[in-house]
Design an enzyme around this catalytic site. Structure first.
Site, mmCIF file in Angstrom:
data_model
loop_
_atom_site.group_PDB
_atom_site.id
_atom_site.type_symbol
_atom_site.label_atom_id
_atom_site.label_comp_id
_atom_site.label_asym_id
_atom_site.label_seq_id
_atom_site.Cartn_x
_atom_site.Cartn_y
_atom_site.Cartn_z
ATOM 1 C CG HIS A 1 -3.719 7.417 7.694
ATOM 2 N ND1 HIS A 1 -4.904 7.126 7.076
ATOM 3 C CD2 HIS A 1 -4.037 8.031 8.871
ATOM 4 C CE1 HIS A 1 -5.908 7.531 7.846
ATOM 5 N NE2 HIS A 1 -5.403 8.100 8.932
ATOM 6 C CD GLU B 1 -8.598 4.381 1.887
ATOM 7 O OE1 GLU B 1 -7.466 3.846 1.921
ATOM 8 O OE2 GLU B 1 -9.136 4.934 2.868
ATOM 9 C CD GLU C 1 -3.007 5.059 4.680
ATOM 10 O OE1 GLU C 1 -3.343 6.067 4.034
ATOM 11 O OE2 GLU C 1 -3.680 4.604 5.627
ATOM 12 N NE ARG D 1 -5.166 5.138 11.247
ATOM 13 C CZ ARG D 1 -6.004 5.055 10.201
ATOM 14 N NH1 ARG D 1 -5.653 4.376 9.139
ATOM 15 N NH2 ARG D 1 -7.164 5.653 10.221
ATOM 16 C CG HIS E 1 -6.230 7.976 2.917
ATOM 17 N ND1 HIS E 1 -6.043 7.872 4.276
ATOM 18 C CD2 HIS E 1 -6.618 9.249 2.682
ATOM 19 C CE1 HIS E 1 -6.324 9.034 4.842
ATOM 20 N NE2 HIS E 1 -6.673 9.891 3.895
#
Ligand code: 0X9
Ligand code: ZN
Length: 421
Positions: free
Chosen positions: A177, A381, A180, A233, A304
């Site tokens: 993405h 994440e 990020e 993204r 992420h």
């Protein structure tokens, strides 16, 4: 005649320059709100809003754990948005008053003088130049690889770090993405640590395993997020039937593709899965490469941001869990407590993607888990919980890196003790 020719060429080049670099999208007074959702009616309103209008952009979808949604609202839509919240009884908290301010601050923060470092975010060219340097400096333990080219023709590069033939392997894919940015900042730092750290636990990690790391996977999207739109993204391939561009790479893998509403069929959605699995040259290239080295790695990690989660399969369903789910939870718990023990006391939550976050189908991690049969596969994440979201201040890069290292040592240790690697 020659002068005219030169002038004409200059005019063409100047135009090409402006065509190539349109002004950056600005987010002046765009705000981000954290909504607390109590029922299905409230949730479907929020989801409809972001589908119907580009004045709204969901930064973090609803998750069962926190029961919250982070949504960015344009200044023009701010008043009607507040009215809707009132009408539907949705309570909200302002988490970011002005997204552009964060983006500006991210740029003016102290630049490392001349050298590559982790007090700022770097563009793709800088990261690749740094990688070249790494290969030149550590020729015996590093090896360059490329999985192929992106839609726009950029090389998707990776590094293998190995202290001897055929050790068990760990594969890290980062920045699928584009926005990020903390993911590639952390991946490059991690590469550097594996090569330079004198800490015993890091040396052990570096020397006991073969590492395959792709610091920037979505190269086109990443470049676009630097040049044009900080919050991009997806990939950058256009569609025949829509003006919207790109696919969510993390919905484009051929594993439970599009199942259970875990991706969108709308090319304008941030979670558009693509017309078919592998519609994007990037995902196809990664799958082919992973297949070609499938006997060489046992652990797969996908970096992420944001939310502080360690997510295991399955992503496509919350009704079923993998056979080794208890092991995945044990590894997750070790990862979380190692991070919690650091000075920052950062909380990571672990569990299956679909049960603790939301249903996400066709992700890289699920494909590797299901199709390549790699039973330790996680999405990480990174920081934070919403005060900065994707625009994590550069001053926090190193703290995030430290957390990753502590978590990684515990994760690999536990996976090793459970005989996965
Ligand atoms: O939605 C995603 O792709 C990830 N979250 S993000 O906010 N970074 O976009 C979560 C991916 C979950 N992983 C799996 N489905 N295994
Ligand atoms: Zn992501």
């Amino acid at each position: 005649m020659r002068v005219i020719w030169v002038l004409a060429t200059l005019v063409v080049l100047a135009n090409a320059g402006t065509l190539k670099d349109p002004p950056k999208v600005r987010y002046d007074n765009y705000s981000v709100h954290r909504l607390s959702i109590r029922n299905k009616i409230q949730l479907s309103l929020i989801n409809r809003l972001s589908e119907l209008s580009d004045k709204f952009n969901v930064w973090k979808e609803y998750d069962e754990h926190s029961k919250q949604v982070d949504i960015m609202v344009s200044p023009a839509a701010s008043r009607p948005f507040q009215l809707l919240l009132k009408l539907y009884g949705i309570s909200s908290q302002l988490s970011i008053p002005n997204v552009q301010k964060l983006i500006d601050d991210e740029q003016v923060s102290s630049r490392d003088s001349g050298t590559f470092g982790w007090r700022q975010y770097h563009e793709l060219a800088e990261i690749y130049e740094w990688l070249d340097n790494i290969f030149a400096t550590y020729p015996t333990v590093t090896e360059e690889f490329s999985i192929g080219k992106s839609y726009e023709g950029r090389n998707i590069r990776g590094i293998k770090i190995s202290h001897g033939a055929n050790k068990p392997g760990i594969f890290i894919e980062s920045n699928i993405h584009a926005r990020e940015w903390i993911t590639s900042a952390t991946a490059t730092w991690f590469i550097n640590e594996l090569l330079t750290s004198q800490k015993e636990e890091v040396r052990k990690l570096a020397e006991s395993y073969d590492w395959y790391i792709i610091p920037v996977f979505n190269v086109d999207g990443f470049e676009y997020s630097h040049r044009s739109n900080r919050l991009w993204r997806k990939t950058r391939q256009p569609h025949a039937t829509s003006k919207c561009i790109g696919v969510d790479g993390n919905r484009n893998f051929d594993s439970h593709f599009m199942e259970n509403n875990g991706a969108s069929a709308d090319p304008c959605s941030e979670t558009y899965a693509g017309e078919d699995p592998w519609s994007e040259p990037e995902t196809k290239a990664l799958a082919d490469y992973l297949t070609s080295i499938k006997d060489k790695f046992d652990v797969y990690l996908s970096f992420h941001s944001y939310g502080q989660w360690l997510l295991s399969p399955y992503g496509h369903t919350a009704e079923e869990f993998p056979e080794n789910y208890n092991d995945l939870l044990e590894i997750g718990a070790a990862f979380g407590s190692a991070i919690k023990n650091l000075v920052y006391s950062t909380d990571y939550v672990h569990g299956s993607t679909a049960s603790v976050l939301y249903v996400a189908s066709g992700s890289s991690v699920d494909w590797v888990f299901n199709e390549l049969n790699k039973k330790v596969a996680y999405t990480i994440e990174f920081r934070d919980k919403g005060n900065f979201g994707f625009v994590l201040p550069p001053a926090q890069i190193l703290a995030n890196c430290e957390e990753l290292m502590a978590g990684m040592v515990a994760l690999i240790d536990t996976a090793h003790n459970l005989n996965y690697i």
